[in-house]
Motif scaffolding. Structure first.
Motif, PDB file in Angstrom:
ATOM      1  N   ASP A 168      76.189  80.386  15.435  1.00 40.35           N
ATOM      2  CA  ASP A 168      76.687  81.440  14.518  1.00 40.35           C
ATOM      3  C   ASP A 168      78.107  81.245  14.040  1.00 40.35           C
ATOM      4  O   ASP A 168      78.680  81.914  13.322  1.00 40.35           O
ATOM      5  N   SER A 186      77.717  78.896  10.457  1.00 41.67           N
ATOM      6  CA  SER A 186      76.847  79.734   9.407  1.00 41.67           C
ATOM      7  C   SER A 186      77.686  81.207   8.882  1.00 41.67           C
ATOM      8  O   SER A 186      77.210  81.746   8.005  1.00 41.67           O
ATOM      9  N   ASN A 187      78.817  81.285   9.808  1.00 39.64           N
ATOM     10  CA  ASN A 187      79.456  82.427   9.395  1.00 39.64           C
ATOM     11  C   ASN A 187      80.957  81.921   8.962  1.00 39.64           C
ATOM     12  O   ASN A 187      81.754  82.872   9.067  1.00 39.64           O
ATOM     13  N   ALA A 199      83.852  87.832  13.566  1.00 34.91           N
ATOM     14  CA  ALA A 199      83.145  87.121  12.774  1.00 34.91           C
ATOM     15  C   ALA A 199      81.797  86.355  12.977  1.00 34.91           C
ATOM     16  O   ALA A 199      80.798  86.225  12.176  1.00 34.91           O
ATOM     17  N   VAL A 200      81.694  86.101  14.297  1.00 35.27           N
ATOM     18  CA  VAL A 200      80.314  85.485  14.927  1.00 35.27           C
ATOM     19  C   VAL A 200      79.352  86.292  15.809  1.00 35.27           C
ATOM     20  O   VAL A 200      78.286  86.032  16.093  1.00 35.27           O
ATOM     21  N   GLY A 221      77.202  79.991   5.451  1.00 38.50           N
ATOM     22  CA  GLY A 221      77.033  81.071   4.697  1.00 38.50           C
ATOM     23  C   GLY A 221      75.662  81.723   4.267  1.00 38.50           C
ATOM     24  O   GLY A 221      75.677  82.740   3.554  1.00 38.50           O
ATOM     25  N   PRO A 247      76.409  88.621   6.447  1.00 39.00           N
ATOM     26  CA  PRO A 247      77.301  89.163   7.427  1.00 39.00           C
ATOM     27  C   PRO A 247      77.123  89.922   8.559  1.00 39.00           C
ATOM     28  O   PRO A 247      76.296  90.823   8.548  1.00 39.00           O
ATOM     29  N   LYS A 248      77.676  89.593   9.830  1.00 43.13           N
ATOM     30  CA  LYS A 248      77.257  90.328  10.903  1.00 43.13           C
ATOM     31  C   LYS A 248      78.078  91.800  10.863  1.00 43.13           C
ATOM     32  O   LYS A 248      78.961  91.842  10.199  1.00 43.13           O
TER      33      LYS A 248
END
Length: 217
Positions: free
Chosen positions: A67, A70-71, A116-117, A211, A215-216
């Motif tokens: 994660d 990817s974020n 963010a993750v 990306g 978004p989380k």
């Protein structure tokens, strides 16, 4: 209905028990500068770094490793070795990423990295939502444990000693490569009157799929 509820509860207990016992602390970082692909030395001080550019590497190193990139979070493992006769002050606010265009990005705080993750679950059936939420909660707990343990911290580095940890940086979707990018570390003597600036040239391509996930929340 009762049978369905009982099945849900049994699965939930199983997931909770499984995830609660699944945490494995990160392996200690190497204290040998030669084990890192990028390094620089100056006046008895050495900074060595490793930028993690693949999910495979991160999965083996950090909880929820898939994660980070990817974020749009770049993890950089940092080793700072003090071979001088004086104590050196390390302040994480003086650890920065300098891009080829001259722009500078500061390291994220542990809470900023976590936001963010972190994992989340939205929608879905009640059973899967409850189980998924339990799994996400456990995953988040493991991520926070990792960040508390491995994030580079403010410290005083004694002579003949080292400091290690991860610095996490936010990437923009337009970032494609670390070529031309430098990690800048500023160390100070105890009085704060003398500082040493070390810059390490980085390299490597960033994953193109970054990306791709939403978004989380």
């Amino acid at each position: 209905m009762r049978r369905h509820l009982l099945t849900t509860m049994v699965l939930l207990v199983f997931v909770l028990n499984t995830t609660a016992c699944s945490y494995t602390p990160p392996k200690p970082a190497s204290q040998r500068p030669e084990d890192y692909p990028f390094r620089v030395s100056k006046t008895g001080l050495t900074v060595a770094v490793r930028a993690f550019l693949s999910e495979e590497q991160l999965k083996e190193t950090l909880s929820g490793g898939e994660d980070y990139l990817s974020n749009n979070v770049l993890p950089i493992q940092v080793l700072i070795r003090n071979d001088t006769q004086d104590e050196q002050l390390l302040r994480t606010s003086f650890v920065r990423l300098v891009w080829s265009d001259g722009s500078i990005r500061s390291a994220l705080t542990p809470s900023e990295t976590f936001e963010a993750v972190k994992s989340s679950v939205a929608g879905g059936a009640i059973m899967m939502g409850v189980i998924g939420a339990a799994a996400a909660s456990s995953q988040n707990e493991n991520i926070m444990k990792d960040l508390t343990t491995v994030t580079l911290k403010d410290t005083n580095i004694s002579p003949r000693a080292s400091a290690t940890g991860f610095a996490f940086f936010k990437l923009s979707k337009g970032d494609t490569s670390l070529t031309g990018t430098k990690l800048r570390v500023i160390l100070q003597n105890p009085t704060g009157l003398t500082e040493t600036i070390l810059e390490i040239a980085l390299g490597g391509d960033l994953p193109k799929s970054r990306g791709a996930v939403p978004p989380k929340q």
